[in-house]
Design a protein around this motif. Structure first.
Motif, PDB file in Angstrom:
ATOM      1  N   GLU A 126       0.818  -1.210   0.000  1.00  0.00           N
ATOM      2  CA  GLU A 126       0.000   0.000   0.000  1.00  0.00           C
ATOM      3  C   GLU A 126       0.856   1.266   0.000  1.00  0.00           C
ATOM      4  N   VAL A 127       1.974   1.247   0.710  1.00  0.00           N
ATOM      5  CA  VAL A 127       2.853   2.426   0.745  1.00  0.00           C
ATOM      6  C   VAL A 127       3.363   2.733  -0.662  1.00  0.00           C
ATOM      7  N   PHE A 128       3.872   1.707  -1.366  1.00  0.00           N
ATOM      8  CA  PHE A 128       4.377   1.930  -2.727  1.00  0.00           C
ATOM      9  C   PHE A 128       3.262   2.314  -3.684  1.00  0.00           C
ATOM     10  N   ASN A 159      -2.404  14.999  -2.205  1.00  0.00           N
ATOM     11  CA  ASN A 159      -2.613  14.226  -0.978  1.00  0.00           C
ATOM     12  C   ASN A 159      -4.079  14.193  -0.579  1.00  0.00           C
ATOM     13  N   ALA A 160      -4.786  15.300  -0.803  1.00  0.00           N
ATOM     14  CA  ALA A 160      -6.211  15.350  -0.454  1.00  0.00           C
ATOM     15  C   ALA A 160      -7.044  14.486  -1.392  1.00  0.00           C
ATOM     16  N   ALA A 161      -6.586  14.289  -2.615  1.00  0.00           N
ATOM     17  CA  ALA A 161      -7.356  13.522  -3.598  1.00  0.00           C
ATOM     18  C   ALA A 161      -7.227  12.011  -3.409  1.00  0.00           C
ATOM     19  N   VAL A 162      -6.185  11.580  -2.698  1.00  0.00           N
ATOM     20  CA  VAL A 162      -5.888  10.156  -2.559  1.00  0.00           C
ATOM     21  C   VAL A 162      -6.223   9.700  -1.142  1.00  0.00           C
ATOM     22  N   ASP A 163      -6.845   8.523  -1.035  1.00  0.00           N
ATOM     23  CA  ASP A 163      -7.131   7.993   0.301  1.00  0.00           C
ATOM     24  C   ASP A 163      -7.144   6.467   0.292  1.00  0.00           C
ATOM     25  N   LEU A 164      -6.921   5.910   1.489  1.00  0.00           N
ATOM     26  CA  LEU A 164      -6.977   4.461   1.672  1.00  0.00           C
ATOM     27  C   LEU A 164      -8.417   4.059   1.946  1.00  0.00           C
TER      28      LEU A 164
END
Length: 197
Positions: A126-128, A159-164
């Motif tokens: 997930e980090v990669f 960063n705001a557009a991406v989430d887990l």
């Protein structure tokens, strides 16, 4: 209790973690287009392993089929993420086989190793993948910002557009539960063996 944990709960935990990882969305990115449509890309574990993605709302952006394919191709995951996702899936499948080992202690120790390694590998995957998705989103935001009069902070916007999503948190949490239960069984079996001696 050891039989229940090592023969029933542990394989069920590995199976459920595998299914959650493969089929639930584990990360996503989305943005709003100027015309009010929303474009989003999501990845499940199966998508990460295949290097593909699922787009929604991209049809409403007015792109030609060639442009749409070009955008989708930019969000394919690199080979390293695919290898990590496949390796994580293999560890979860191997965890199903722990119920076939002869003794509860062997089953518990093997499950501890596989659950710990599986959880760690899911986190690394997930980090990669998240880093790649954030980079892709930053590039798209940079392209869009050249068309706009405002100059947003690209890092904050990406960063705001991406989430887990739950497809990451749920399998990792489940593997940690399996890990803890089997550590308890392994320590208990060791203590019982020591007391007998």
């Amino acid at each position: 209790m050891p039989q229940l944990v090592t023969r029933r709960i542990t394989p069920a935990g590995f199976l459920l973690a595998l299914l959650l990882f493969l089929f639930l969305p584990c990360m996503a990115a989305s943005c709003d287009a100027p015309d009010g449509t929303r474009a989003a890309v999501t990845y499940s574990g199966a998508d990460l392993a295949s290097g593909q993605q699922k787009f929604t709302g991209i049809d409403g952006l007015g792109l030609t089929p060639a442009e749409q394919t070009a955008v989708e191709d930019k969000f394919d995951m690199p080979g390293l993420v695919q290898v990590l996702a496949i390796a994580a899936g293999v560890l979860l499948v191997l965890g199903l086989g722990t119920a076939l080992l002869r003794t509860p202690k062997a089953r518990a120790l093997t499950a501890v190793v596989l659950a710990g390694a599986g959880a760690a590998l899911l986190v690394v995957t997930e980090v990669f993948a998240l880093q790649n998705l954030t980079d892709y989103t930053r590039r798209i935001a940079a392209t869009v910002s050249t068309l706009s009069t405002s100059r947003p902070d690209l890092d904050d916007e990406a960063n705001a557009a991406v989430d887990l999503r739950p497809g990451f948190w749920l399998p990792v949490s489940l593997l940690l539960v399996v890990f803890v239960l089997n550590v308890f069984v392994a320590l208990r079996r060791s203590r019982v063996t020591t007391d007998v001696e």
